[in-house]
Enzyme design. Sequence first.
Site, mmCIF file in Angstrom:
data_model
loop_
_atom_site.group_PDB
_atom_site.id
_atom_site.type_symbol
_atom_site.label_atom_id
_atom_site.label_comp_id
_atom_site.label_asym_id
_atom_site.label_seq_id
_atom_site.Cartn_x
_atom_site.Cartn_y
_atom_site.Cartn_z
ATOM 1 C CG HIS A 181 -3.226 -0.681 -2.277
ATOM 2 N ND1 HIS A 181 -3.917 0.324 -2.513
ATOM 3 C CD2 HIS A 181 -3.399 -1.406 -1.260
ATOM 4 C CE1 HIS A 181 -3.759 0.517 -1.222
ATOM 5 N NE2 HIS A 181 -3.490 0.015 -0.297
ATOM 6 C CB SER A 195 -1.449 0.356 0.812
ATOM 7 O OG SER A 195 -0.720 0.345 2.155
ATOM 8 C CG ASN A 206 -3.040 3.668 1.009
ATOM 9 O OD1 ASN A 206 -4.412 3.819 1.175
ATOM 10 N ND2 ASN A 206 -2.234 3.204 0.960
ATOM 11 C CD GLU A 238 -4.120 2.309 -5.573
ATOM 12 O OE1 GLU A 238 -4.323 3.285 -6.166
ATOM 13 O OE2 GLU A 238 -4.757 2.017 -4.432
#
Length: 730
Positions: free
Chosen positions: A462, A441, A512, A474
């Site tokens: 991810h 991440s 993120n 992701e």
Amino acid sequence: MTDFTTSIDADGVAVITWDVPNKSMNVMSLEGFAALDTQIDAALADDAVKGIVITSGKKDFAGGMDLNVIAKMKEDAGDEPARGLFEGTMNMHGVLRKIERAGMDPKTNKGGKPIASALPGTAVGIGLELPLSTHRIFAADNPKAKIGLPEIMVGIFPGAGGTTRLVRKMGAMAASPYLLEGKLLAPTAAMRAGLIDEVVADPVAAAKEWVLNAKDADILKPWDAKGYKMPGGTPYHPAGFMTFVGASAMVHGKTNGVYPAAKALLSAVYEGAQVPFDTALKIEARWFTNVLMNPSSAAMIRSLFINKEALDKGAVRPDVADETVKKVGVLGAGMMGAGIAFVSAKAGINVVLIDNSQEAADRGKGYAEGILDKGIKRQKVTPEKKDAVLGLINATTDYAALADCDLIVEAVFEDMGVKAEVTKKTEAIIPEDAIFATNTSTLPITGLAKASARPDQFIGIHFFSPVDKMMLVEIIKGRETGDRAVAKALDFVRQIRKTPIVVNDARFFYANRCILPYANEGIRMIAEGVEPAMIENAATLVGMPVGPLQLTDEVSIDLSAKILRATRDGMGDAYVASPSDDIIESMEADGRLGRKANAGFYEYDDKGKRTGLWSGLGEAHAAAEEQPDLTEVQHRLLFAQALEAVRALEEGVLMDIREGDVGAILGWGFAPWSGGPFSWLDILGAAKAVEVCDALTAKFGERFTTPALLRDMADKGETFYGRFAPAKAA
């Protein structure tokens, strides 16, 4: 070819078959409605026809309305889109009402022809609204089929009579889970609930038999009969009054007033319950038009239906040969690895689950067993299905078991050294053409790929936690990642029935990158003296699923502290310190690590349930005498995310705004009513967005600086979907 065709059997039953050419699932179009209308007229006028059965030529009945129909109705109406939508909706009502009345005399309610529907499989949206207008609904005993009205999930509500008919059939209270929550049921459960009438082995045969024996009373809908009373009572009936008061409170409590479809649906039900049926249909059509004219609904339809469907079907997939995964190796049997192993096996993929000890590997497999056991208790999983899924997972410590894997998903500890070690160890065993994916991440993919002898076959994937529940994945391209690796990752994500987005490698990738500023902005406000309750409520009132403080507790405060230290070390002098850093590190030092420690920004009971915001926050950070305006707090929280999305697009991290919007909603729940950050900025307008950003920058600092792209769009009067339409993005 036409969407509907009719055949008449020797007994005089006209079977109208819905079979849209060149589509795997029937969807309704304006042309389809016209064809159905013609077939119904012909069957009702034919003296040889004793009854009608409407069925499908496909394995399912229908997947709903072609939502491009709505756009066409708007366009065809020119300067009066609302009129076009209302008239188009009323035309649909007219066809379904014709089916419902079936030629019966308006005064005596006699002389009509029985019309039944026969559903071989899934029937959702208009695929249920059409059967609801028939006199009896027969469904195949197909446990994989889904029946219901999911329109509310994409920002609209059932507007082809489904809302009015279901409420009149079941009552407002009983109908609410299917209208307001979009709940879908298997046929047997749908029959028990009252959505359909019968579940049989051969629905067409059963429907034919029924129409040949039906009497006048069998085909008269209750709401067309004299003395009809709505189940559960109308709004001013003593029982119904409590239902509608409760429903209003429930809808507002769940939506905070930001989802127009739910409020409009309830208004259509409330007003429609007090008038005759045909008037109720007009009321439904007016509220449906009201929702369709709301930019929120258009944005939700685009992001959650059209764009999501395009991504699910591989809209951004490179043009390379099929890369279906046959066997996946999962390195690391912790929570993330165990989740990846479970969803892979559930999709029918053979899995090798590796960990350092057999105990840890078995524990990872046990995670899948626990989920399946819960499914058995809820009667959603059979013991045979459980055995089949677990039989696909080989939990082991032996890396040699990876020898025939065509995809590896590494999910070990978030440490460059540890990941480099397992990469080299694995590549010494796996086939030359196997793709290696790292689940991370925060760590840069290009840096992790340095440990690989095949950087073109190295990619980032991810997953979001918990893997079995979160729909977004992701996919991150490193600097040297090749097209085949991207295709493999996309094909894998689609196999496990998740929605993929593809982004380029950069710090925090896309998701993120956008969500961390949201959490930090909320924590920063505490340092400024903003009441914590105001911060949290401002977030949920604007449509975020949880406030920034609750989100930080859920993620864990020590992880947040680890990320900020890693970012500070990685950026060096370029790092801009924030008051939120001190609060996070202070709480970490005090052992308030969030939900997992039963202590964070919130307080928790012994079972881990939140009991309220931590009282110590007020002692450590006194609230200011003057509190900010609610809208200002909401703008700070939303723009903190949206501006990062724009910067990601500017910098080429994000390559398609469709992925930006869909990823934001599915990945971290960015105000779904808005359609995602780019749709929200389009609703707001670039000029207004720049005005707000400039004001926030002047008051709170450079983190709100207007991106050059957004300012350029404001100067030119452009929108994101105008400039970056999918065709142009491609």
